[in-house]
Scaffold this motif. Structure first.
Motif, PDB file in Angstrom:
ATOM      1  N   ARG A 212       3.753   9.104 -25.414  1.00 37.47           N
ATOM      2  CA  ARG A 212       3.960   9.549 -24.035  1.00 37.47           C
ATOM      3  C   ARG A 212       2.928   8.956 -23.089  1.00 37.47           C
ATOM      4  NH1 ARG A 212       4.177  15.895 -23.270  1.00 37.47           N
ATOM      5  NH2 ARG A 212       5.840  15.524 -24.804  1.00 37.47           N
ATOM      6  N   SER A 213       1.669   8.866 -23.520  1.00 35.96           N
ATOM      7  CA  SER A 213       0.637   8.313 -22.650  1.00 35.96           C
ATOM      8  C   SER A 213       0.895   6.835 -22.352  1.00 35.96           C
ATOM      9  CB  SER A 213      -0.735   8.484 -23.307  1.00 35.96           C
ATOM     10  OG  SER A 213      -0.771   7.824 -24.558  1.00 35.96           O
TER      11      SER A 213
ATOM     12  N   CYS B 166       3.441   3.611 -14.584  1.00 35.52           N
ATOM     13  CA  CYS B 166       2.486   3.517 -13.480  1.00 35.52           C
ATOM     14  C   CYS B 166       2.253   2.062 -13.083  1.00 35.52           C
ATOM     15  CB  CYS B 166       1.170   4.182 -13.882  1.00 35.52           C
ATOM     16  SG  CYS B 166      -0.058   4.261 -12.565  1.00 35.52           S
ATOM     17  N   VAL B 167       2.106   1.179 -14.076  1.00 30.50           N
ATOM     18  CA  VAL B 167       1.891  -0.240 -13.778  1.00 30.50           C
ATOM     19  C   VAL B 167       3.120  -0.829 -13.096  1.00 30.50           C
ATOM     20  CG1 VAL B 167       1.545  -2.492 -14.825  1.00 30.50           C
ATOM     21  CG2 VAL B 167       0.209  -0.540 -15.619  1.00 30.50           C
ATOM     22  N   VAL B 168       4.313  -0.489 -13.611  1.00 28.02           N
ATOM     23  CA  VAL B 168       5.543  -1.001 -12.994  1.00 28.02           C
ATOM     24  C   VAL B 168       5.654  -0.548 -11.551  1.00 28.02           C
ATOM     25  CG1 VAL B 168       8.053  -0.874 -13.075  1.00 28.02           C
ATOM     26  CG2 VAL B 168       6.758  -1.213 -15.184  1.00 28.02           C
ATOM     27  N   ALA B 169       5.322   0.728 -11.280  1.00 28.01           N
ATOM     28  CA  ALA B 169       5.422   1.244  -9.916  1.00 28.01           C
ATOM     29  C   ALA B 169       4.432   0.556  -8.985  1.00 28.01           C
ATOM     30  CB  ALA B 169       5.185   2.754  -9.924  1.00 28.01           C
ATOM     31  N   VAL B 170       3.199   0.398  -9.462  1.00 27.10           N
ATOM     32  CA  VAL B 170       2.180  -0.236  -8.623  1.00 27.10           C
ATOM     33  C   VAL B 170       2.564  -1.681  -8.291  1.00 27.10           C
ATOM     34  CG1 VAL B 170      -0.222  -1.030  -8.606  1.00 27.10           C
ATOM     35  CG2 VAL B 170       0.325   1.262  -9.419  1.00 27.10           C
ATOM     36  N   VAL B 171       3.284  -2.340  -9.192  1.00 28.75           N
ATOM     37  CA  VAL B 171       3.658  -3.734  -8.956  1.00 28.75           C
ATOM     38  C   VAL B 171       4.906  -3.844  -8.087  1.00 28.75           C
ATOM     39  CG1 VAL B 171       4.446  -5.845 -10.089  1.00 28.75           C
ATOM     40  CG2 VAL B 171       2.563  -4.523 -11.080  1.00 28.75           C
ATOM     41  N   THR B 172       5.907  -2.989  -8.330  1.00 30.01           N
ATOM     42  CA  THR B 172       7.204  -3.145  -7.661  1.00 30.01           C
ATOM     43  C   THR B 172       7.294  -2.451  -6.310  1.00 30.01           C
ATOM     44  OG1 THR B 172       8.082  -1.230  -8.870  1.00 30.01           O
ATOM     45  CG2 THR B 172       8.397  -3.406  -9.851  1.00 30.01           C
TER      46      THR B 172
ATOM     47  N   SER C 148       0.578   3.333   1.073  1.00 34.60           N
ATOM     48  CA  SER C 148       0.579   4.796   0.976  1.00 34.60           C
ATOM     49  C   SER C 148       1.558   5.271  -0.094  1.00 34.60           C
ATOM     50  CB  SER C 148       0.935   5.414   2.326  1.00 34.60           C
ATOM     51  OG  SER C 148       1.012   6.821   2.236  1.00 34.60           O
ATOM     52  N   ALA C 149       2.760   4.698  -0.111  1.00 37.68           N
ATOM     53  CA  ALA C 149       3.746   5.071  -1.131  1.00 37.68           C
ATOM     54  C   ALA C 149       3.287   4.659  -2.525  1.00 37.68           C
ATOM     55  CB  ALA C 149       5.090   4.431  -0.807  1.00 37.68           C
ATOM     56  N   THR C 150       2.666   3.478  -2.625  1.00 35.68           N
ATOM     57  CA  THR C 150       2.187   3.016  -3.933  1.00 35.68           C
ATOM     58  C   THR C 150       1.106   3.931  -4.479  1.00 35.68           C
ATOM     59  OG1 THR C 150       2.672   0.732  -3.293  1.00 35.68           O
ATOM     60  CG2 THR C 150       1.195   1.066  -5.168  1.00 35.68           C
ATOM     61  N   LEU C 151       0.184   4.350  -3.628  1.00 33.53           N
ATOM     62  CA  LEU C 151      -0.882   5.254  -4.062  1.00 33.53           C
ATOM     63  C   LEU C 151      -0.296   6.587  -4.536  1.00 33.53           C
ATOM     64  CD1 LEU C 151      -3.883   6.015  -4.325  1.00 33.53           C
ATOM     65  CD2 LEU C 151      -3.802   6.757  -1.926  1.00 33.53           C
ATOM     66  N   ALA C 152       0.656   7.117  -3.785  1.00 34.34           N
ATOM     67  CA  ALA C 152       1.261   8.390  -4.170  1.00 34.34           C
ATOM     68  C   ALA C 152       1.970   8.292  -5.510  1.00 34.34           C
ATOM     69  CB  ALA C 152       2.240   8.841  -3.083  1.00 34.34           C
ATOM     70  N   VAL C 153       2.697   7.220  -5.749  1.00 35.89           N
ATOM     71  CA  VAL C 153       3.399   7.042  -7.028  1.00 35.89           C
ATOM     72  C   VAL C 153       2.402   6.900  -8.174  1.00 35.89           C
ATOM     73  CG1 VAL C 153       4.891   5.495  -8.329  1.00 35.89           C
ATOM     74  CG2 VAL C 153       5.457   6.066  -5.975  1.00 35.89           C
ATOM     75  N   ALA C 154       1.353   6.109  -7.973  1.00 34.47           N
ATOM     76  CA  ALA C 154       0.366   5.891  -9.030  1.00 34.47           C
ATOM     77  C   ALA C 154      -0.324   7.192  -9.421  1.00 34.47           C
ATOM     78  CB  ALA C 154      -0.658   4.854  -8.576  1.00 34.47           C
ATOM     79  N   VAL C 155      -0.699   7.987  -8.445  1.00 35.13           N
ATOM     80  CA  VAL C 155      -1.375   9.258  -8.735  1.00 35.13           C
ATOM     81  C   VAL C 155      -0.414  10.245  -9.393  1.00 35.13           C
ATOM     82  CG1 VAL C 155      -2.503  11.254  -7.679  1.00 35.13           C
ATOM     83  CG2 VAL C 155      -3.093   8.949  -6.932  1.00 35.13           C
ATOM     84  N   ALA C 156       0.836  10.251  -8.940  1.00 32.46           N
ATOM     85  CA  ALA C 156       1.812  11.184  -9.505  1.00 32.46           C
ATOM     86  C   ALA C 156       2.126  10.865 -10.961  1.00 32.46           C
ATOM     87  CB  ALA C 156       3.095  11.166  -8.677  1.00 32.46           C
TER      88      ALA C 156
ATOM     89  N   TRP D 260      10.203   2.996   2.692  1.00 26.08           N
ATOM     90  CA  TRP D 260       9.342   3.562   1.644  1.00 26.08           C
ATOM     91  C   TRP D 260       9.305   5.087   1.657  1.00 26.08           C
ATOM     92  CZ3 TRP D 260       7.841  -1.254   3.690  1.00 26.08           C
ATOM     93  CH2 TRP D 260       7.679  -2.286   2.724  1.00 26.08           C
ATOM     94  N   LEU D 261       9.984   5.718   2.587  1.00 28.30           N
ATOM     95  CA  LEU D 261       9.959   7.178   2.660  1.00 28.30           C
ATOM     96  C   LEU D 261      10.515   7.838   1.395  1.00 28.30           C
ATOM     97  CD1 LEU D 261      10.558   9.446   5.646  1.00 28.30           C
ATOM     98  CD2 LEU D 261      11.890   9.905   3.595  1.00 28.30           C
ATOM     99  N   PRO D 262      11.673   7.442   0.834  1.00 28.11           N
ATOM    100  CA  PRO D 262      12.165   8.114  -0.382  1.00 28.11           C
ATOM    101  C   PRO D 262      11.192   7.990  -1.557  1.00 28.11           C
ATOM    102  CG  PRO D 262      13.914   6.826   0.637  1.00 28.11           C
ATOM    103  CD  PRO D 262      12.640   6.431   1.325  1.00 28.11           C
ATOM    104  N   VAL D 263      10.555   6.831  -1.662  1.00 24.99           N
ATOM    105  CA  VAL D 263       9.620   6.640  -2.770  1.00 24.99           C
ATOM    106  C   VAL D 263       8.419   7.564  -2.618  1.00 24.99           C
ATOM    107  CG1 VAL D 263       8.124   4.983  -3.939  1.00 24.99           C
ATOM    108  CG2 VAL D 263      10.347   4.257  -3.051  1.00 24.99           C
ATOM    109  N   GLU D 264       7.829   7.581  -1.432  1.00 25.81           N
ATOM    110  CA  GLU D 264       6.666   8.439  -1.222  1.00 25.81           C
ATOM    111  C   GLU D 264       7.054   9.912  -1.273  1.00 25.81           C
ATOM    112  OE1 GLU D 264       2.885   8.905   1.886  1.00 25.81           O
ATOM    113  OE2 GLU D 264       4.366   7.287   2.117  1.00 25.81           O
ATOM    114  N   MET D 265       8.260  10.247  -0.797  1.00 27.92           N
ATOM    115  CA  MET D 265       8.720  11.631  -0.855  1.00 27.92           C
ATOM    116  C   MET D 265       8.844  12.100  -2.313  1.00 27.92           C
ATOM    117  SD  MET D 265       9.900  14.382   0.758  1.00 27.92           S
ATOM    118  CE  MET D 265      10.473  13.864   2.380  1.00 27.92           C
ATOM    119  N   GLY D 266       9.461  11.291  -3.155  1.00 22.33           N
ATOM    120  CA  GLY D 266       9.581  11.656  -4.565  1.00 22.33           C
ATOM    121  C   GLY D 266       8.234  11.791  -5.240  1.00 22.33           C
ATOM    122  N   ALA D 267       7.303  10.883  -4.924  1.00 25.70           N
ATOM    123  CA  ALA D 267       5.972  10.950  -5.527  1.00 25.70           C
ATOM    124  C   ALA D 267       5.229  12.205  -5.084  1.00 25.70           C
ATOM    125  CB  ALA D 267       5.177   9.696  -5.155  1.00 25.70           C
ATOM    126  N   LEU D 268       5.322  12.550  -3.788  1.00 25.45           N
ATOM    127  CA  LEU D 268       4.659  13.754  -3.295  1.00 25.45           C
ATOM    128  C   LEU D 268       5.243  15.017  -3.924  1.00 25.45           C
ATOM    129  CD1 LEU D 268       3.998  13.132   0.520  1.00 25.45           C
ATOM    130  CD2 LEU D 268       2.425  12.940  -1.407  1.00 25.45           C
TER     131      LEU D 268
END
Length: 409
Positions: free
Chosen positions: A3-4, A11-17, A35-43, A82-90
């Motif tokens: 799982r890890s 996380c790597v795929v999200a930060v790149v794409t 902003s969206a990339t940071l939110a996805v990476a942290v989530a 980028w709103l849907p991506v950041e919304m899902g991550a938040l």
């Protein structure tokens, strides 16, 4: 793939794409993309990471998201891209915060994330449209609000399940420690009674020097065993808030001498044959509290075999003295108790400290606490084609006694 590793790969795929469309957009679009990339990476990251905790990472995401909403002056199309991506991550991060963080932090950081997902992100888009209207902003905020409420409900439900499991584990450990303390109390009373009887016997007649020396040795050994048992009892009662249970102590203390009968009953009452490998004099080499704990380990392991490994074709119970550093926990003379079956499939009970598996009961947790109170270690896991429960119990030098099954007083 564990799982890890899956989490790290996503996380790597999200930060790149996620920020890739910003390559073809004007420079100001990079602001909302980052902003969206940071939110996805942290989530998607597993926290804590090194010395950074979930609360700190979520706070940084909140601050960056709010700052972008206030400073971004670009076109609304890029904010909407980028709103849907950041919304899902938040929303994902909001659920993790509500479920995992302590009460005050969950309330403060969760509220900030919820407001960001329900109000801040929709307004980032609607207020930058060519003809912004109040109706569009209200509808967007309401739709986002419903999503936030749904995520909060799921997170609070999972948090309640986690709290219930923590309480169940704590109750099991508390009950097991109290049971251990009651058993040790019986052992101490038994040794002290023996000392008193030896002293009374010495007063009945004159003793020659040899007999007096033997009497002194027996009294010394009984005193050492009683002191060792008292030390174990103090360790088992290390929680000052716990009080003794109201039910009376058990009328019989089981030990190594009762293992042949236990294994025989297991084989006779089921379809799984069991074999006991134990030297006949092992029961005479350990203190009663060690023997009682070894019996409890075998009993719990056989119970789990019957419940969770009905496909097993054999069970081997091994009790053997060992010496040396064992599993980094016991250094010196010790007793190893193992129960091994050959059923590799099926689900087994989880719950030992550090175990990431979900489900299962609290029997092994209570046993691990009982073994730890005596200075030993308990392990359970897959072994070859089956499952093994293994306990290592110390045998203190000078604290050896007969592991009988005395009737209760």
């Amino acid at each position: 793939m564990t799982r890890s590793r899956i989490r790290a790969f996503l996380c790597v795929v999200a930060v790149v794409t996620v920020p890739m469309p910003a390559i073809l957009a004007p420079p100001h679009a990079l602001v909302v993309a980052l902003s969206a990339t940071l939110a996805v990476a942290v989530a998607l990251t597993r926290w804590p990471y090194r010395r950074i905790g979930l609360a700190t990472a979520a706070s940084v995401v909140v601050l960056v998201s709010y700052a972008v909403t206030f400073v971004y002056q670009g076109r609304h199309q890029f904010a909407g891209l980028w709103l849907p991506v950041e919304m899902g991550a938040l929303l994902l991060l909001f659920g993790r915060v509500v479920r995992r963080l302590p009460g005050r932090q969950a309330a403060v950081i969760g509220a900030a994330l919820g407001i960001g997902a329900a109000v801040e992100l929709p307004l980032r888009l609607t207020l930058r449209m060519p003809r912004p209207t109040a109706e569009a902003s209200v509808i967007a905020c309401l739709l986002s609000f419903f999503a936030v409420v749904a995520v909060a409900a799921v997170a609070l439900y999972l948090r309640s399940l986690d709290d219930r499991r923590v309480r169940a584990v704590a109750d099991a450990r508390r009950a097991q420690r109290l049971e251990t303390a009651r058993d040790l109390h019986d052992f101490v009373a038994h040794e002290v009674t023996g000392i008193v009887l030896e002293a009374q016997a010495a007063q009945l007649g004159e003793l020659d020097p040899h007999e007096a020396r033997e009497l002194a040795v027996r009294v010394e050994e009984a005193g050492l065993r009683a002191l060792a048992s008292m030390d174990h009892m103090v360790g088992a009662l290390r929680d000052p808030d716990e009080r003794a249970a109201e039910e009376p102590p058990p009328t019989r203390v089981y030990g190594l001498a009762d293992l042949p009968d236990l294994v025989g009953r297991f084989s006779a009452t089921g379809r799984i044959p069991a074999r006991l490998d134990m030297a006949g004099d092992v029961a005479l080499l350990v203190a009663p509290e060690i023997g009682g704990t070894a019996y409890a380990v075998v009993l719990e392991a056989l119970t789990n075999v019957r419940r969770h490994a009905s496909s097993a074709t054999r069970v081997v119970v091994t009790v053997a003295p060992i010496d040396g550093l064992v599993d980094g926990a016991v250094d010196g003379a010790a007793l190893r108790v193992t129960v091994t079956d050959d059923a590799g499939g099926g689900t087994r009970p989880a719950g030992l400290a550090g175990d990431d598996r979900h489900g299962g009961g609290t029997g092994l947790i209570g046993l691990a606490e009982r073994v730890k109170a005596l200075g030993g270690a308990l392990h359970a896991g897959r072994q070859a084609a089956g499952w093994q429960v293994s306990a290592v119990l110390p045998v203190p030098e000078g604290a050896q006694g007969r592991n009988r099954s005395p009737a209760g007083r």
